[in-house]
Write a protein that holds these residues in place. Structure first.
Motif, PDB file in Angstrom:
ATOM      1  N   LEU A  57       0.629  -1.254   0.076  1.00 29.64           N
ATOM      2  CA  LEU A  57      -0.070   0.003   0.077  1.00 29.64           C
ATOM      3  C   LEU A  57       0.894   1.348   0.004  1.00 29.64           C
ATOM      4  N   MET A  58       1.752   1.420   0.858  1.00 32.06           N
ATOM      5  CA  MET A  58       2.807   2.379   0.761  1.00 32.06           C
ATOM      6  C   MET A  58       3.501   2.530  -0.427  1.00 32.06           C
ATOM      7  N   SER A  59       4.091   1.403  -1.026  1.00 32.30           N
ATOM      8  CA  SER A  59       4.661   1.601  -2.427  1.00 32.30           C
ATOM      9  C   SER A  59       3.648   1.865  -3.325  1.00 32.30           C
ATOM     10  N   ALA A  60       2.488   1.467  -3.480  1.00 31.46           N
ATOM     11  CA  ALA A  60       1.246   2.061  -4.349  1.00 31.46           C
ATOM     12  C   ALA A  60       1.014   3.534  -4.214  1.00 31.46           C
ATOM     13  N   LEU A  61       0.977   3.930  -3.126  1.00 31.44           N
ATOM     14  CA  LEU A  61       0.805   5.461  -2.960  1.00 31.44           C
ATOM     15  C   LEU A  61       1.882   6.119  -3.704  1.00 31.44           C
ATOM     16  N   MET A  62       3.194   5.709  -3.124  1.00 33.79           N
ATOM     17  CA  MET A  62       4.282   6.498  -3.775  1.00 33.79           C
ATOM     18  C   MET A  62       4.587   6.339  -5.180  1.00 33.79           C
ATOM     19  N   ALA A  63       4.357   5.248  -5.862  1.00 32.71           N
ATOM     20  CA  ALA A  63       4.408   4.864  -7.318  1.00 32.71           C
ATOM     21  C   ALA A  63       3.273   6.207  -7.994  1.00 32.71           C
ATOM     22  N   SER A  64       2.056   6.094  -7.250  1.00 30.76           N
ATOM     23  CA  SER A  64       1.044   6.820  -7.953  1.00 30.76           C
ATOM     24  C   SER A  64       1.466   8.291  -7.975  1.00 30.76           C
ATOM     25  N   GLU A  65       1.930   8.580  -6.879  1.00 27.17           N
ATOM     26  CA  GLU A  65       2.439  10.084  -6.676  1.00 27.17           C
ATOM     27  C   GLU A  65       3.533  10.427  -7.937  1.00 27.17           C
ATOM     28  N   GLN A  66       4.196   9.432  -8.165  1.00 29.40           N
ATOM     29  CA  GLN A  66       5.355   9.795  -9.377  1.00 29.40           C
ATOM     30  C   GLN A  66       4.847   9.637 -10.624  1.00 29.40           C
ATOM     31  N   GLY A  67       3.490   9.169 -10.646  1.00 30.42           N
ATOM     32  CA  GLY A  67       2.782   9.534 -12.256  1.00 30.42           C
ATOM     33  C   GLY A  67       2.754   8.039 -12.778  1.00 30.42           C
ATOM     34  N   TYR A  68       2.959   7.085 -12.298  1.00 30.76           N
ATOM     35  CA  TYR A  68       2.763   5.831 -12.709  1.00 30.76           C
ATOM     36  C   TYR A  68       1.227   5.269 -12.544  1.00 30.76           C
ATOM     37  N   ARG A  69       0.836   4.433 -13.496  1.00 29.66           N
ATOM     38  CA  ARG A  69      -0.347   3.669 -13.104  1.00 29.66           C
ATOM     39  C   ARG A  69      -0.018   2.640 -12.452  1.00 29.66           C
ATOM     40  N   VAL A  70      -0.996   2.109 -11.405  1.00 30.47           N
ATOM     41  CA  VAL A  70      -0.540   1.012 -10.539  1.00 30.47           C
ATOM     42  C   VAL A  70      -1.771   0.162 -10.445  1.00 30.47           C
ATOM     43  N   GLN A  71      -1.432  -1.182 -10.767  1.00 32.15           N
ATOM     44  CA  GLN A  71      -2.216  -2.281 -10.340  1.00 32.15           C
ATOM     45  C   GLN A  71      -1.938  -3.013  -9.457  1.00 32.15           C
ATOM     46  N   MET A  72      -2.614  -3.037  -8.306  1.00 31.14           N
ATOM     47  CA  MET A  72      -1.942  -3.490  -6.975  1.00 31.14           C
ATOM     48  C   MET A  72      -2.584  -4.676  -6.609  1.00 31.14           C
ATOM     49  N   LEU A  73      -1.903  -5.714  -6.305  1.00 31.48           N
ATOM     50  CA  LEU A  73      -2.279  -6.954  -5.737  1.00 31.48           C
ATOM     51  C   LEU A  73      -1.920  -7.249  -4.589  1.00 31.48           C
ATOM     52  N   ASP A  74      -2.893  -7.158  -3.339  1.00 32.58           N
ATOM     53  CA  ASP A  74      -2.200  -7.077  -1.901  1.00 32.58           C
ATOM     54  C   ASP A  74      -2.039  -8.629  -1.427  1.00 32.58           C
ATOM     55  N   HIS A  75      -2.402  -9.633  -2.179  1.00 34.48           N
ATOM     56  CA  HIS A  75      -2.153 -11.019  -1.855  1.00 34.48           C
ATOM     57  C   HIS A  75      -1.163 -11.324  -2.981  1.00 34.48           C
ATOM     58  N   SER A  76      -0.157 -12.340  -2.397  1.00 31.75           N
ATOM     59  CA  SER A  76       0.842 -12.864  -3.289  1.00 31.75           C
ATOM     60  C   SER A  76       0.417 -13.626  -4.365  1.00 31.75           C
ATOM     61  N   LEU A  77       0.719 -13.261  -5.816  1.00 26.29           N
ATOM     62  CA  LEU A  77       0.454 -13.809  -6.903  1.00 26.29           C
ATOM     63  C   LEU A  77       1.489 -14.819  -6.964  1.00 26.29           C
ATOM     64  N   PRO A  78       1.236 -16.418  -7.379  1.00 20.61           N
ATOM     65  CA  PRO A  78       2.510 -17.076  -7.412  1.00 20.61           C
ATOM     66  C   PRO A  78       3.308 -16.641  -8.653  1.00 20.61           C
ATOM     67  N   LEU A  79       4.739 -16.770  -8.415  1.00 24.82           N
ATOM     68  CA  LEU A  79       5.480 -16.201  -9.580  1.00 24.82           C
ATOM     69  C   LEU A  79       5.296 -16.781 -10.853  1.00 24.82           C
ATOM     70  N   GLU A  80       4.942 -18.018 -11.084  1.00 27.77           N
ATOM     71  CA  GLU A  80       4.461 -18.645 -12.463  1.00 27.77           C
ATOM     72  C   GLU A  80       3.470 -18.131 -12.873  1.00 27.77           C
ATOM     73  N   ASP A  81       2.867 -17.266 -12.276  1.00 25.86           N
ATOM     74  CA  ASP A  81       1.551 -16.414 -13.070  1.00 25.86           C
ATOM     75  C   ASP A  81       2.026 -15.049 -13.436  1.00 25.86           C
ATOM     76  N   LEU A  82       3.032 -14.754 -13.218  1.00 25.91           N
ATOM     77  CA  LEU A  82       3.474 -13.401 -13.416  1.00 25.91           C
ATOM     78  C   LEU A  82       3.588 -13.047 -15.012  1.00 25.91           C
ATOM     79  N   PRO A  83       4.015 -13.840 -15.929  1.00 30.04           N
ATOM     80  CA  PRO A  83       4.229 -13.577 -17.130  1.00 30.04           C
ATOM     81  C   PRO A  83       2.752 -13.418 -17.704  1.00 30.04           C
TER      82      PRO A  83
END
Length: 309
Positions: free
Chosen positions: A201-227
């Protein structure tokens, strides 16, 4: 009351800037600029006959000096006494009392589950300070203190209540910020051992402030699903965050393997970046550090190197 004459303070040919432009030039949002003016009298912009604020270059220089003092750890309540000192003045030792008392106050409000006061404190902190200062001096230290306390004696009610509050507040902010920017999309995800999304949440707040669009997933997505997640969400980068050390197998094997499989950069921030700095230093995973404002600032050159910017 008659509008103040622009000639009273600045010559007629002095360029004057509206608040939106000053916000763009200095990185200080308009809410904060107005709070500095109303609450502390730190800046005194001119007004048009219709009441719109206009800032001269002197005002912009003054705002930059305010930022310098804030970034040195001086609370905003003490900045006024320093602004008119010579620029060569030796940096005073910041009076930590004000920051310390604010941290204690915030921690007490959180632990008392006083949501009305928490909301007021949250909005006040974001109004009076640039977000990087608010996170570095208030929110990040308090979360660290609470997590250390919870590691000894868990308090799920307080943790989950704080998470729910921040999820709501940050979610609202992300919703409108994502609509207002065309910046790169950051896929922000928690790591598996993190007991909650506070660092995300803190990282999302900071990234948004810096002009990035943010898709936040606050529960861990399995690494194999990242691609698949990167492809379907059209993400320009994956950013992982955690307040925990995370397991050796995850850090040393699974995470580097996942990074090799991605066609976008993958970065790590939060406490895990400090705790695991040596483990991931020379691999394909980008260690961005535990200082969240600095970590987010490092995204831009990273995205530039990868050809996104």
């Amino acid at each position: 009351m008659a509008p103040m004459s622009l000639k009273a303070t600045h010559p007629p040919d002095t360029p004057l800037y509206p608040i939106r432009e000053v916000s763009r030039l200095t990185g200080v949002n308009s809410v904060t600029l107005r709070a500095w003016e109303r609450r502390y009298g730190l800046i005194r912009p001119q007004r048009t006959p219709k009441g719109h604020r206009l800032y001269a270059q002197d005002d912009i220089t003054r705002i930059e000096r305010i930022l310098q003092w804030l970034n040195r750890g001086v609370p905003v309540s003490q900045v006024a006494d320093l602004l008119d000192q010579p620029e060569t003045i030796e940096t005073p030792t910041p009076d930590a009392g004000d920051w310390a008392s604010q941290r204690l106050q915030l921690q007490a409000i959180i632990e008392a589950l006083d949501l009305a006061k928490l909301e007021a404190f949250y909005h006040q902190s974001l109004a009076l300070y640039p977000l990087s200062v608010a996170i570095n001096e208030l929110w990040q230290p308090v979360i660290l203190t609470l997590e250390a306390k919870w590691a000894v004696q868990a308090d799920q009610l307080v943790r989950r209540t704080l998470e729910a509050f921040l999820r709501s507040q940050v979610g609202i902010r992300l919703h409108y910020a994502n609509q207002a920017t065309r910046g790169p999309l950051i896929l922000l995800n928690a790591m598996p051992d993190d007991p909650g999304p506070l660092w995300v949440l803190m990282s999302a707040l900071m990234a948004s402030e810096q002009g990035y669009r943010v898709q936040m997933l606050d529960h861990s997505l399995p690494l194999e699903d990242l691609p698949q997640a990167v492809a379907r969400l059209h993400s320009s980068m994956v950013l992982l965050s955690s307040g925990q050390r995370e397991s050796d197998s995850y850090i040393n094997q699974a995470l580097p393997k996942a990074a090799e499989a991605l066609n976008v950069p993958i970065g790590v921030c939060g406490e895990v970046a400090r705790l695991r700095e040596n483990d991931l230093r020379d691999g394909p995973v980008h260690m961005l550090g535990d200082d969240l404002p600095q970590a987010i600032a490092r995204l831009r050159p990273l995205l530039r190197e990868s050809g996104v910017l």
